[in-house]
Design a protein around this motif. Sequence first.
Motif, mmCIF file in Angstrom:
data_model
loop_
_atom_site.group_PDB
_atom_site.id
_atom_site.type_symbol
_atom_site.label_atom_id
_atom_site.label_comp_id
_atom_site.label_asym_id
_atom_site.label_seq_id
_atom_site.Cartn_x
_atom_site.Cartn_y
_atom_site.Cartn_z
ATOM 1 N N GLU A 33 -2.246 -2.894 -14.992
ATOM 2 C CA GLU A 33 -2.583 -1.799 -13.837
ATOM 3 C C GLU A 33 -1.341 -1.274 -13.245
ATOM 4 N N ASN A 34 -0.544 -2.148 -13.056
ATOM 5 C CA ASN A 34 0.735 -1.934 -12.354
ATOM 6 C C ASN A 34 1.536 -0.715 -13.163
ATOM 7 N N ALA A 35 1.268 -0.976 -14.585
ATOM 8 C CA ALA A 35 2.199 0.005 -15.526
ATOM 9 C C ALA A 35 1.573 1.274 -15.277
ATOM 10 N N ILE A 58 5.192 -3.701 -21.197
ATOM 11 C CA ILE A 58 6.389 -2.782 -21.155
ATOM 12 C C ILE A 58 5.962 -1.523 -21.058
ATOM 13 N N ASP A 59 6.343 -0.835 -20.203
ATOM 14 C CA ASP A 59 5.828 0.477 -19.873
ATOM 15 C C ASP A 59 6.831 1.445 -19.758
ATOM 16 N N ASN A 60 6.650 2.647 -19.873
ATOM 17 C CA ASN A 60 7.503 3.833 -19.711
ATOM 18 C C ASN A 60 7.464 4.667 -18.365
ATOM 19 N N LEU A 71 12.149 -6.687 -4.100
ATOM 20 C CA LEU A 71 10.999 -6.489 -3.045
ATOM 21 C C LEU A 71 9.638 -6.821 -3.658
ATOM 22 N N CYS A 72 9.527 -6.304 -4.900
ATOM 23 C CA CYS A 72 7.939 -6.287 -5.345
ATOM 24 C C CYS A 72 7.562 -7.843 -5.348
ATOM 25 N N PHE A 73 8.368 -8.441 -5.378
ATOM 26 C CA PHE A 73 7.895 -9.866 -5.617
ATOM 27 C C PHE A 73 7.531 -10.567 -4.113
ATOM 28 N N HIS A 76 2.753 -9.054 0.218
ATOM 29 C CA HIS A 76 2.217 -7.703 0.862
ATOM 30 C C HIS A 76 3.473 -6.533 0.662
ATOM 31 N N ALA A 77 3.934 -6.777 -0.534
ATOM 32 C CA ALA A 77 5.134 -5.674 -0.963
ATOM 33 C C ALA A 77 4.270 -4.791 -1.704
ATOM 34 N N THR A 78 4.017 -3.769 -1.287
ATOM 35 C CA THR A 78 3.227 -2.508 -1.961
ATOM 36 C C THR A 78 3.804 -1.189 -1.884
ATOM 37 N N SER A 79 3.907 -0.328 -2.734
ATOM 38 C CA SER A 79 4.144 1.105 -2.629
ATOM 39 C C SER A 79 2.872 1.741 -2.347
ATOM 40 N N LYS A 80 2.077 1.264 -2.350
ATOM 41 C CA LYS A 80 0.759 2.156 -2.477
ATOM 42 C C LYS A 80 -0.083 2.498 -1.423
ATOM 43 N N ILE A 81 -0.166 1.659 -0.163
ATOM 44 C CA ILE A 81 -0.447 1.970 1.043
ATOM 45 C C ILE A 81 0.490 1.637 2.146
ATOM 46 N N GLY A 94 -3.615 -0.934 -7.856
ATOM 47 C CA GLY A 94 -3.496 -2.033 -7.020
ATOM 48 C C GLY A 94 -3.361 -1.425 -5.455
ATOM 49 N N PHE A 95 -3.165 -2.315 -4.702
ATOM 50 C CA PHE A 95 -2.892 -1.776 -3.253
ATOM 51 C C PHE A 95 -2.677 -3.075 -2.390
ATOM 52 N N ARG A 96 -2.797 -3.971 -2.659
ATOM 53 C CA ARG A 96 -2.644 -5.332 -1.644
ATOM 54 C C ARG A 96 -1.075 -5.708 -1.970
ATOM 55 N N GLY A 97 -0.585 -5.509 -2.833
ATOM 56 C CA GLY A 97 0.827 -5.771 -2.745
ATOM 57 C C GLY A 97 0.822 -7.560 -2.969
ATOM 58 N N GLU A 98 0.015 -8.002 -3.925
ATOM 59 C CA GLU A 98 -0.116 -9.465 -4.031
ATOM 60 C C GLU A 98 0.065 -9.932 -5.156
ATOM 61 N N ALA A 99 -0.098 -9.169 -6.463
ATOM 62 C CA ALA A 99 -0.189 -9.642 -7.580
ATOM 63 C C ALA A 99 1.335 -10.191 -8.127
ATOM 64 N N LEU A 100 2.213 -9.411 -7.831
ATOM 65 C CA LEU A 100 3.729 -9.957 -8.307
ATOM 66 C C LEU A 100 3.946 -11.206 -7.638
ATOM 67 N N ALA A 101 3.778 -11.035 -6.297
ATOM 68 C CA ALA A 101 4.234 -12.449 -5.519
ATOM 69 C C ALA A 101 3.441 -13.803 -6.005
HETATM 70 P P1 ADP Z 1 0.263 -3.508 -5.631
HETATM 71 O O1 ADP Z 1 -0.042 -3.016 -7.046
HETATM 72 O O2 ADP Z 1 -1.021 -3.965 -5.161
HETATM 73 O O3 ADP Z 1 1.110 -2.722 -5.009
HETATM 74 P P2 ADP Z 1 1.845 -5.486 -7.020
HETATM 75 O O4 ADP Z 1 2.257 -6.890 -6.575
HETATM 76 O O5 ADP Z 1 1.162 -5.537 -8.103
HETATM 77 O O6 ADP Z 1 1.032 -4.937 -5.700
HETATM 78 O O7 ADP Z 1 3.229 -4.872 -7.184
HETATM 79 C C1 ADP Z 1 4.026 -4.406 -6.146
HETATM 80 C C2 ADP Z 1 4.627 -3.292 -6.367
HETATM 81 O O8 ADP Z 1 5.664 -3.285 -7.004
HETATM 82 C C3 ADP Z 1 3.929 -2.150 -6.373
HETATM 83 O O9 ADP Z 1 3.283 -1.324 -5.192
HETATM 84 C C4 ADP Z 1 4.862 -1.081 -7.081
HETATM 85 O O10 ADP Z 1 5.654 -0.415 -6.122
HETATM 86 C C5 ADP Z 1 6.102 -2.095 -7.594
HETATM 87 N N1 ADP Z 1 5.740 -2.153 -9.198
HETATM 88 C C6 ADP Z 1 4.971 -3.265 -9.778
HETATM 89 N N2 ADP Z 1 5.057 -3.012 -11.190
HETATM 90 C C7 ADP Z 1 5.552 -1.858 -11.621
HETATM 91 C C8 ADP Z 1 5.817 -1.233 -12.798
HETATM 92 N N3 ADP Z 1 5.356 -1.728 -13.857
HETATM 93 N N4 ADP Z 1 6.351 -0.088 -12.590
HETATM 94 C C9 ADP Z 1 6.871 0.336 -11.476
HETATM 95 N N5 ADP Z 1 6.711 -0.387 -10.050
HETATM 96 C C10 ADP Z 1 6.043 -1.276 -10.214
#
Ligand code: ADP
Length: 617
Positions: A33-35, A58-60, A71-73, A76-81, A94-101
């Motif tokens: 979903e992030n990709a 792996i994404d492009n 920061l993405c780790f 609550h780090a998210t660029s989406k809200i 995504g929007f909760r900024g939880e997954a990567l952490a």
């Molecule tokens: P969310 O998807 O809920 O925002 P994640 O923890 O999944 O939270 O990701 C955090 C942030 O990391 C995303 O909001 C995005 O900005 C960045 N990110 C994660 N995966 C990717 C990716 N494959 N390509 C670009 N940015 C990414």
Amino acid sequence: MDIINILPDSVANQIAAGEVVDRPASAVKELLENALDAGASKVQLIIKDAGRTLIQVIDNGCGMSDSDARLCFERHATSKIHKADDLFAIHTMGFRGEALASIAAIAQVEMKTRQHDNELGTQVIIEGCDIKGQESCSCPAGTSLAVKNLFYNVPARRNFLRKDSIELSHIEEIFKRVALINYGTDFLFHSNGKILYDLHAGNFAERISQMFGNSSRERLCRVDEDTDIVKIHGYVTKPEFAKKTRGEQYLFVNHRFIKHPTLNAAIEKAYTDVIPERYYPGYFIHLEVDPSRIDINIHPTKTEVKFIDEHSLFAILRAAVKRAIGQFSLATELEFNPVEEVNFPPMPEGYVPKVPEVSYDPNYNPFHSTEKSSGSGYQSAKRSYKDDNPRSTAWTSFYDLQTEAKKEVQFAEPELLSPEPTISEKTTVDNTTPCLQIQNRYIISSLPSGLLIIDQHAAHERVIFERLRRQKLSTSAQQLLFPVNCQFSPADADIFTELMPDLKEYGFEIGNIGQTTFVITATPPDVKDSEIQQIFDQMLTEYKSAMLQKFADRNQCLCRSLASHMAIKAGVQLQQIEMQQLIADLFCCQSPGVSPTGKKTMTIVNPDNLLNDNLSK
Ligand code: ADP
Ligand code: MG
């Protein structure tokens, strides 16, 4: 003494991880979903040992800057809200900024990412929330994120993992859900070095057939509906391909797989009259809804969704699917564009529309009625035509669909009768297209668009079934010259007595003589005197076994059983006029293409195609 501690982030993340990542498949979902959120047009998924040792995506897509890559780790780090209000207009997964952490808290993570404008990318290595290192690196634009040794620091979770084959099938299911609806993206899925899926961007139908094989095209019919509150696009199985298990059922909302018991039921409900009980359709349906009218935030794994317009959605979805399967044989084989748009006007908030039902006038016969013809099996119902009948337009619009073909329409439009027609005035039907019966089983006739081949038994079953379902046949019951007695075992006689009110509605007139003997004085139009006992015997047997099943619909089960035993059998020779009437009656049905037990009633062959195909070989 103070006893409250604030948990360190690493512990908090590990606890939160339990909600987001409970097995490898959930990490796969988050990474895919992030990709896609990053706008990737190509996504690669690499799995080793069912995700235990490696999950890599792996994404492009857009990639991340150096500091975002750290920061993405963070939790609550998210660029989406940015603010709470944004929650109501979410277009991303995504929007909760939880997954990567969460993932970083329970695995060893290696990420390489580069934004398209930058020459160099950055590599981040994290283990159980600690950043072990970050350095510049050269890598392709986009992001590659490898999750190694999932749950390496949470033995309890690791021990809960099931066999590799099971974990892999969970991953595969997640992959399918994501890849199906993101049909504009290329996907490549490797597991232990083997390519499981290699999918190329295309349309929805192409994606479905790439994933489930080319035969899915024959099995599916298309659903399309565009209303103010929802756009529906997708494919559902033709009734004859329904299965005994709920297999391929995919419902998506705004490019996201969801589970929604009410909407799933709406789709299955559309099949009530066309497939046997305990058979289930497959479907791939995409609903597009204004994001402010849904709440996807009610479950962390986000397959559950709440809709503001649930009632309307239910009604529209059911009607759309019903129409698609009712017309499939015509729609797909004649390659009609979606037939007559249903237009739902804007609805005020909170307004609950009635579930649309096609209305019938049981007295309507587009070709007037026929006299019972002598000899063989098919006798048409004696119904009369009234000019305000809603079905008359339905019937004629069937042909309006082919504008050019309209001139050639050979079934004349029903002529309007004087206000009070009497049945005996009319002795012919208006469908005068010649028919040919072959093997005493199939009827061949012609339509403007090709050769029509009809299975006489299946077609007649459909006609009788719909007639019985309309239930108000008592007026058209035919008095028998010689009443017929029927006898049942005492147990069956009890059931029969219980069913008598229903049977009366269908047009049987029945009286009791003694405990186990009944006298039949009138029947619906399609019953032969000599077969009455047999029809009831079979009906009782089928009724008893159907009623053992939970949720069986009594009325439906009776109608299906009666229809199947009342219908003309294969092997019965038909007169010209009977064949013509059968075709006319069939096209007046709501679901002409399929019998009540799911058999195809007809097929339409375009001779041009046949001949041209042969020449080109
Ligand atoms: P969310 O998807 O809920 O925002 P994640 O923890 O999944 O939270 O990701 C955090 C942030 O990391 C995303 O909001 C995005 O900005 C960045 N990110 C994660 N995966 C990717 C990716 N494959 N390509 C670009 N940015 C990414
Ligand atoms: Mg995410």
